[in-house]
Design a protein around this motif. Structure first.
Motif, mmCIF file in Angstrom:
data_model
loop_
_atom_site.group_PDB
_atom_site.id
_atom_site.type_symbol
_atom_site.label_atom_id
_atom_site.label_comp_id
_atom_site.label_asym_id
_atom_site.label_seq_id
_atom_site.Cartn_x
_atom_site.Cartn_y
_atom_site.Cartn_z
ATOM 1 N N VAL A 388 0.838 -1.203 0.000
ATOM 2 C CA VAL A 388 0.000 0.000 0.000
ATOM 3 C C VAL A 388 0.870 1.249 0.000
ATOM 4 N N ASP A 389 1.861 1.292 0.882
ATOM 5 C CA ASP A 389 2.711 2.484 0.994
ATOM 6 C C ASP A 389 3.500 2.730 -0.289
ATOM 7 N N THR A 391 2.918 1.527 -3.342
ATOM 8 C CA THR A 391 2.040 1.827 -4.477
ATOM 9 C C THR A 391 1.536 3.263 -4.409
ATOM 10 N N ASP A 392 1.294 3.747 -3.200
ATOM 11 C CA ASP A 392 0.877 5.142 -3.026
ATOM 12 C C ASP A 392 1.987 6.086 -3.479
ATOM 13 N N HIS A 395 2.059 6.038 -7.201
ATOM 14 C CA HIS A 395 0.912 6.741 -7.773
ATOM 15 C C HIS A 395 1.125 8.254 -7.736
ATOM 16 N N LEU A 429 -2.033 2.462 -11.616
ATOM 17 C CA LEU A 429 -1.577 2.606 -10.234
ATOM 18 C C LEU A 429 -2.711 3.015 -9.299
ATOM 19 N N ARG A 430 -3.640 3.811 -9.809
ATOM 20 C CA ARG A 430 -4.788 4.171 -8.967
ATOM 21 C C ARG A 430 -5.631 2.932 -8.645
ATOM 22 N N LYS A 432 -4.505 -0.159 -8.799
ATOM 23 C CA LYS A 432 -3.674 -1.039 -7.983
ATOM 24 C C LYS A 432 -3.657 -0.590 -6.535
ATOM 25 N N LEU A 433 -3.631 0.725 -6.318
ATOM 26 C CA LEU A 433 -3.633 1.243 -4.952
ATOM 27 C C LEU A 433 -4.902 0.823 -4.213
ATOM 28 N N LYS A 434 -6.040 0.959 -4.886
ATOM 29 C CA LYS A 434 -7.292 0.549 -4.253
ATOM 30 C C LYS A 434 -7.315 -0.963 -4.019
ATOM 31 N N GLU A 436 -4.674 -2.814 -3.444
ATOM 32 C CA GLU A 436 -3.788 -3.098 -2.315
ATOM 33 C C GLU A 436 -4.443 -2.710 -0.987
#
Length: 462
Positions: A388-389, A391-392, A395, A429-430, A432-434, A436
Motif C-alpha cells: 500500500v505504501d 504503491t501510493d 501513484h 496505479l490508482r 492497484k492502490l485501491k 492493495e
C-alpha cells in the motif's frame, strides 16, 4: 492487465448464490448492520444452531436418567366369563371348590394395570459424570457454533469491502473516461488542423487503447451488477429495495498492525476452536470415568404395583391364592444391579482412554496450527501494508508524470504516445492502490479472525 484481476475477490463463496431482481429504493447499510443481517439470514448458521440445541438436549436426557429412569405403566383389557360353584361356599372361598367351572352365560369386562418404577440411589458417580460429559459436549458445540459465526463474519466483511472496491473502480473509470475523451478531442483537432507533429500511428494506438479500456470498463460494470445482486440476496432484500454501503470510499482500516506476539497470545487464549477442544477433553474424561464406574454395583429403590378387576370373578380371601382377574398387590424395596459383562466394559473403558488422549493430542495439533496460521496471516498483512505504501508513492509520482505530459502536449511539445503511456500508468496505479488497500483490509481481517479478535473492531478511516 485484465480488470478482473482487481476485483476477483467478489467471486468468493457467494458466487454460486442465485440472483434476484434489483429494485429502485436505496438503503444504506453500515458494516456492522451488514454483518448482523447476513448472519441472521444465513441457513448455515441456522444449521449449526440446531447442533447446539441437540447438544443441550443431550444434557436433558442425561439428567433425566438420574430421576426415575424407569417408570412404566401397562394395562390389559378384555372380556371373560364368570365362574359358577355348585356348593354353598361364599364367593371369597371359591378356591376351595374343586368342581368350580366357567359360567359361559355371564360375561364381564376384565381390566388389569401394572406399574413399576426404579430410582437409582448410588452408582459411584456414573450418572453425575454422564451429566458432566453431556454439559462439556454442549460447551464444545457452542464454541464450534461461534467458530462458524466468526468465519461467516469474515466472509461478510470481505463482501462489504468488495462493494467498496467496486464503487471506487467505477469512479476511476468515469474519471479515466473523461481524460480519454479530452485526449481524443485533442488528437482529432490536431488531425483536422494538419499539425506537423501529428502521427497517424499514434491515432491508431490510441484507438486500440480506447477499445481495450471499453472492454475492461464493461467487465467492471458487470461485476458491479453481480455484487449488487449478491448483496440483495445476502440481506434478503425486497424486490423494490437496493442495499448499498453507508460510505463510498475504500480506505485503510483504522487499526494499526501490532507485534505478532500480541496476536499469537490472544489467539491461544481466546480462539473458540481451542475452547471447543478443551470442552471435548473434559467430555472425554467424564465419559471415561462414567465407563469405569460401570464395573461396580449400583444401588436402587424399586416399586411395583398391580391391580386387576373383573366384576364376575370374585376376589379370594386367601393371600396365597390369587385370582389373576381380580386382585391388588404391591411391593417396595432396595436392589443391587451389577453388569457382569466385564470384557465389554473394559473395551468401553479402553475406547474412552483413546478418545481422551486423542482429544489432548488434537489440542496440541490445534495450537501448532494456530501458531502457523498467525505467522502466515501476519506475513500477508505486513506485506500488504508495504505494498500500500509503495504503491501510493508510485501513484503520486505517476500523477506528476501525467501532469507534465499533459502540459507538454497542450503546448505542442508533447508526444501522444507519452501522454497515453502516462495516463495508462496513472490509471493502473490508482486501481492497484485501491486493490492493495482492499487486500490489506481483508488480510488484517483474516489476521483478526485467526487471532480470535472481533472483526467488528475494524473500521475504515474517514
Amino acid at each position: 492487465m485484465s480488470m478482473k484481476k482487481y476485483i476477483s475477490a467478489l467471486l468468493f463463496f457467494f458466487f454460486l448464490l442465485p440472483m434476484i431482481s434489483v429494485g429502485q429504493d436505496t438503503v444504506k447499510v453500515s458494516l456492522e448492520s451488514f454483518i448482523e443481517r447476513g448472519i441472521e439470514n444465513s441457513g448455515q448458521i441456522e444449521y449449526e444452531q440446531r447442533k447446539v440445541s441437540l447438544a443441550n438436549n443431550q444434557i436433558d436426557q442425561a439428567q433425566a436418567k438420574r430421576y426415575l429412569p424407569k417408570f412404566e405403566l401397562s394395562t390389559q383389557h378384555g372380556v371373560v366369563p364368570g365362574v359358577r360353584s355348585q356348593t354353598n361356599l361364599p364367593e371369597d372361598e371359591f378356591y376351595l371348590d374343586p368342581e368350580l367351572e366357567n359360567d359361559w352365560e355371564n360375561w364381564a369386562v376384565f381390566t388389569r394395570a401394572e406399574v413399576s418404577a426404579i430410582q437409582p440411589i448410588f452408582s459411584w458417580g456414573a450418572l453425575k459424570n454422564a451429566v458432566k460429559a453431556a454439559k462439556s459436549a454442549a460447551v464444545a458445540a457452542q464454541k464450534q457454533f461461534e467458530k462458524e459465526k466468526a468465519n461467516l463474519r469474515l466472509r461478510l466483511f470481505e463482501l462489504y469491502q468488495s462493494y467498496l472496491l467496486t464503487n471506487e473502480i467505477l469512479v476511476l473509470l468515469d474519471e479515466a473516461q473523461s481524460q480519454i475523451d479530452r485526449i481524443e478531442r485533442q488528437i482529432e483537432e490536431k488531425q483536422e488542423e494538419g499539425a506537423a507533429d501529428f502521427d497517424e500511428s499514434d491515432l491508431f494506438k490510441f484507438k486500440v487503447f480506447k477499445s481495450e479500456f471499453d472492454i475492461r470498463a464493461a467487465e467492471v460494470r458487470e461485476e458491479a451488477a453481480m455484487t449488487q445482486r449478491i448483496w440483495n440476496y445476502v440481506l434478503n432484500a425486497e424486490e423494490n429495495t437496493v442495499y448499498v454501503p453507508d460510505t463510498n470510499f475504500l480506505d485503510l482500516v483504522a487499526e494499526e498492525l501490532r507485534e505478532i506476539d500480541y496476536y499469537r497470545s490472544y489467539a491461544l487464549a481466546n480462539r473458540s476452536e481451542i475452547d471447543a477442544i478443551e470442552a471435548g477433553i473434559d467430555a472425554a474424561e467424564y465419559g471415561m470415568k462414567a465407563q469405569k464406574q460401570k464395573n461396580y454395583p449400583s444401588l436402587f429403590i424399586g416399586l411395583t404395583g398391580s391391580f386387576a378387576n373383573t366384576p364376575n370373578r370374585p376376589r379370594q380371601s386367601n393371600p396365597f391364592i390369587i385370582n389373576n382377574s381380580n386382585y391388588a398387590s404391591g411391593s417396595f424395596g432396595f436392589g443391587i444391579r451389577q453388569n457382569l459383562d466385564f470384557l465389554s466394559i473394559q473395551a468401553d473403558i479402553n475406547k474412552g482412554r483413546i478418545q481422551y488422549r486423542q482429544a489432548k493430542y488434537l489440542k496440541a495439533a490445534a495450537v501448532d496450527g494456530i501458531v502457523l496460521e498467525i505467522n502466515q496471516a501476519y506475513k500477508e498483512t505486513s506485506l500488504s501494508k508495504v505494498k500500500v505504501d509503495k504503491t501510493d508513492e508510485a501513484h503520486i509520482t505517476s500523477k506528476k508524470w501525467l501532469r507534465q505530459e499533459q502540459l507538454d502536449y497542450d503546448f505542442g511539445m508533447g508526444d501522444t504516445k507519452d501522454l497515453v503511456d502516462a495516463m495508462k500508468k496513472e490509471l493502473e496505479l490508482r486501481v492497484k492502490l485501491k486493490r492493495e488497500v482492499f487486500n490489506f483490509n481483508n488480510n488484517i481481517a483474516e489476521l483478526y479472525r485467526k487471532s480470535g479478535l472481533p472483526i467488528l473492531e475494524l473500521s475504515n478511516q474517514n
